[in-house]
Scaffold this motif. Structure first.
Motif, PDB file in Angstrom:
ATOM      1  N   LEU A  66      67.432  66.958  51.764  1.00 27.26           N
ATOM      2  CA  LEU A  66      67.582  65.627  51.171  1.00 27.26           C
ATOM      3  C   LEU A  66      68.704  64.857  51.867  1.00 27.26           C
ATOM      4  CD1 LEU A  66      67.091  66.606  47.439  1.00 27.26           C
ATOM      5  CD2 LEU A  66      65.715  64.935  48.683  1.00 27.26           C
ATOM      6  N   ARG A  67      69.734  65.579  52.301  1.00 26.82           N
ATOM      7  CA  ARG A  67      70.866  64.904  52.966  1.00 26.82           C
ATOM      8  C   ARG A  67      70.449  64.326  54.311  1.00 26.82           C
ATOM      9  NH1 ARG A  67      75.020  69.148  50.844  1.00 26.82           N
ATOM     10  NH2 ARG A  67      75.786  68.029  49.017  1.00 26.82           N
ATOM     11  N   ALA A  99      73.122  57.641  49.053  1.00 24.74           N
ATOM     12  CA  ALA A  99      72.116  58.171  48.130  1.00 24.74           C
ATOM     13  C   ALA A  99      72.576  57.979  46.690  1.00 24.74           C
ATOM     14  CB  ALA A  99      71.894  59.642  48.411  1.00 24.74           C
ATOM     15  N   TYR A 102      68.130  61.766  43.839  1.00 26.12           N
ATOM     16  CA  TYR A 102      67.310  62.744  44.569  1.00 26.12           C
ATOM     17  C   TYR A 102      66.131  63.119  43.685  1.00 26.12           C
ATOM     18  CZ  TYR A 102      71.311  63.855  47.687  1.00 26.12           C
ATOM     19  OH  TYR A 102      72.330  63.803  48.600  1.00 26.12           O
ATOM     20  N   VAL A 117      64.712  60.310  48.312  1.00 28.53           N
ATOM     21  CA  VAL A 117      66.022  59.809  47.939  1.00 28.53           C
ATOM     22  C   VAL A 117      65.883  58.341  47.580  1.00 28.53           C
ATOM     23  CG1 VAL A 117      68.381  59.446  48.756  1.00 28.53           C
ATOM     24  CG2 VAL A 117      67.077  61.405  49.584  1.00 28.53           C
ATOM     25  N   VAL A 314      73.747  60.274  42.051  1.00 30.72           N
ATOM     26  CA  VAL A 314      74.234  61.342  42.932  1.00 30.72           C
ATOM     27  C   VAL A 314      75.701  61.130  43.301  1.00 30.72           C
ATOM     28  CG1 VAL A 314      74.014  62.306  45.267  1.00 30.72           C
ATOM     29  CG2 VAL A 314      71.970  61.826  43.916  1.00 30.72           C
TER      30      VAL A 314
END
Lengths: 570, 106
Positions: A66-67, A99, A102, A117, A314
């Motif tokens: 996700l990053r 972000a 998620y 995201v 997040v």
């Protein structure tokens, strides 16, 4: 009065049915394909042909992936100038967005996993709005490797959106057209029942050996009446899914203050923070939260897998993690949410069972979107959808058959045009679909922008089919059959067989392997359905040939007098 | 496995029931047995009753296989599928239905 009422119903059914029938045909057919969208994806992307996987570890596998996700370039170009107030600062670079949310989603039919995201935009024009620009990725959950974004998932990313939006994305006009068509379909069902005088007496009646007009009407009535509950449920629930969308213009202007207030109230009631605190904070182990959620489901005697996972706000002190149970064993999509404080893993809330209204709504939308695990029901949906297609197609044929002699005498081109359009929407649509599958197997796997070429094959072959239907339509003006019906049936048979052969040649997953030695039903059923379509198409082509021969021969007696029941259907 | 067997049974009973209901109608009775055999009123009632009972049994089998919400959905769609297969049998192979009326005591 009654006669008048019946006549007006007939008028409504005929003309609205004709005009929106073209739209409904697309909606029904691609809706039927969407029932098996994941399986079509497997066929189209061979490296994803493995068993469905449960949600993998968030901490070690999903989070690093996700990053890496970036905001979608198209969405950024479209939305950033709309959302961001550029009088305060220039537009930020796309990669610089932070972000804010998620998510990860999977079902019991997904080998690969979709996650994404929601990026927060700086200096929003309207701070109370949902200021997100999104990015998405599909990964192999066994290794975390992302799939190439230009590999089109033909089932879930092309056929499925075609079903509800026709891929007309300008101002979402496609969704409105489909919604209007669904509304008209409900009206057509009611008016059709009113028109059909022998509703019960002809319940099981289909006479294929009568003249075309009579058989077409039989088939139209049969497929309409027998699948009436299906047609009604799906038009209705389809509208129910998009009802908030259709009222959006109202919801966004007059009702917005009320809506915002409701969101804040709901946040207060559930104890889940609606706003970010603005204080940075870390993320505790999400895997531990997932374990706790599973333990709580098991304690409620509904042990299950995770279907949907969301991290809101997040990196903020108010961040929370919501874990939803996959709805494989229920009609509703997901549910039984359990929410945790992201920084500590402390339990914030366990959703109580839904209220009566909530469960009815979930049942209706779940019935249509069907993420449950029930293969018989899935095939019954396909059957219902295809009966809808037959109903619409036979409606077109009846319309033309009823008028073409009269039009031929009057020198009018009406039925000729309608017939060519019917060829385009019925057989032409199948040619387009199959051409896309053939193109998918012929184009090299590493071709850049492969998905765009596949879409070109789809629309291009559909246009060609349309041109062919019009070019060959001259006999209709003399009250005969358009040979394009037969020729396109042969094209369908050839393309379907070619798709199966190409799949076997290019991937090595031929039917002997996918059925017997290394059983993989997603691909095997796809191949078998293609072969079945080829068989039906060549049968239809041969029958059409026989009818064409009959027409050029001196007219036999039984074709002269139309059946008595036809008068009801003007 | 148990669910699959129950659902197959539900489908079979549903199709049988639809066939009986079709045979209770003059036109279809004649299609299956020929013009020479009229449909006696007692037989019509028997066929109708058997058909209605069959549909109820198939609903029961669906309920044994799944949750009530899912079962209702499956049953309604099975009705459509069974009725369609009976209709197409009547169009192309009507004599196949001849075997079925005997079950209700000819």
């Amino acid at each position: 009065m009654l006669q008048n009422f019946r006549l007006s119903m007939t008028w409504l059914h005929t003309w609205f049915g004709l005009v929106l029938g073209f739209v409904l045909m697309v909606v029904f057919f691609f809706g039927s394909l969407s029932v098996f969208d994941r399986e079509i994806d497997r066929w189209a992307i061979p490296q994803t042909r493995f068993e469905p996987q449960p949600m993998p570890s968030f901490d070690t596998l999903l989070l690093p992936g996700l990053r890496q996700v970036q905001p979608d370039p198209d969405e950024f170009a479209r939305e950033a100038p709309r959302l961001i107030d550029t009088t305060q600062a220039p537009l930020p670079a796309r990669e610089s967005l932070e972000a804010d949310e998620y998510w990860a989603y999977t079902t019991h039919r997904d080998p690969v996993l979709r996650m994404g995201v929601g990026f927060k935009v700086p200096n929003p024009k309207d701070p109370s709005a949902h200021n997100h620009i999104h990015g998405e990725v599909t990964i192999d959950p066994r290794s975390g490797t992302p799939l190439r974004a230009d590999q089109l998932k033909i089932g879930s990313e092309f056929f499925y959106p075609l079903h509800y939006s026709l891929h007309l994305n300008w101002n979402s006009i496609g969704i409105y057209i489909v919604g209007f068509a669904a509304l008209v379909m409900l009206a057509a069902l009611v008016s059709g029942v009113v028109m059909h005088r022998k509703f019960f007496r002809e319940f099981f009646t289909f006479r294929p050996k009568k003249h075309t007009q009579r058989s077409a009407l039989d088939l139209h009535n049969l497929t309409g009446v027998l699948a009436l509950p299906f047609h009604f449920f799906f038009a209705f629930t389809g509208l129910a899914i998009f009802v908030s969308f259709y009222f959006l213009p109202v919801a966004h202007t007059q009702l917005k203050p009320l809506h915002d207030h409701h969101e804040v109230m709901e946040a207060a009631a559930t104890g889940l923070p609606h706003e970010a605190a603005g204080v940075p904070a870390g993320l505790a182990s999400v895997d531990a939260m997932v374990q706790e959620a599973k333990r709580r489901w098991a304690a409620r005697d509904m042990a299950g897998e995770v279907g949907f996972l969301v991290v809101s706000h997040v990196g903020d002190a108010n961040s929370y993690v919501s874990v939803y149970r996959a709805g494989s064993d229920q009609v509703a999509l997901v549910g039984q949410g359990v929410h945790f404080k992201a920084s500590t893993g402390e339990l914030l809330r366990e959703d109580p069972p839904r209220s009566a209204v909530g469960s009815v709504n979930e049942f209706l939308t779940g019935l249509h979107l069907q993420h449950f695990e029930h293969w018989l029901l899935r095939w019954l949906y396909v059957l219902g959808g295809l009966m809808g297609c037959v109903c619409i197609a036979s409606g077109f044929v009846f319309f033309v058959e009823k008028r073409k002699k009269q039009h031929a005498r009057a020198g009018s081109a009406g039925s000729r045009v309608v017939d060519a359009l019917a060829v385009t929407t019925v057989t032409g649509m199948l040619i387009a679909t199959l051409s896309m599958l053939v193109a998918n197997r012929l184009l090299p796997a590493d071709l850049a922008g492969k998905g765009d070429w596949e879409q070109l094959a789809f629309w291009g072959s559909w246009l060609l089919a349309m041109a062919h239907a019009f070019v060959r339509s001259a006999p209709v003006a003399q009250a005969r059959l358009n040979p394009a019906w037969r020729e396109q049936c042969w094209a369908i048979a050839a393309l379907a067989v070619a798709a199966v052969l190409l799949n076997g040649l290019t991937t090595g997953d031929h039917l002997l392997k996918t059925v017997f030695t290394e059983t993989y039903w997603a691909v095997a059923s796809m191949d078998l359905s293609l072969l079945l379509s080829a068989a039906v198409a060549s049968f239809a082509a041969r029958r059409l040939r026989a009818r064409e021969r009959l027409e050029t021969a001196p007219a036999p007696a039984h074709r002269a007098a139309p059946g008595a029941g036809d008068a009801a259907h003007a | 496995m148990r669910e699959a067997l129950l659902l197959m049974a539900a489908w079979a009973v549903c199709t049988l029931a639809m066939a009986w209901l079709a045979l209770a109608m003059d036109a279809h009775w004649h299609q299956a047995l020929g013009r020479a055999h009229p449909l006696p009123p007692a037989r019509r009632r028997a066929l109708r009753t058997a058909g209605a009972l069959g549909l109820a049994v198939s609903l029961g089998l669906c309920l044994l296989a799944d949750h009530a919400s899912m079962a209702a959905l499956v049953w309604v769609l099975l009705l459509s599928a069974s009725a369609a297969s009976v209709a197409f049998t009547l169009s192309w192979r009507p004599h196949w239905l001849r075997a079925l009326f005997g079950v209700v005591g000819y």
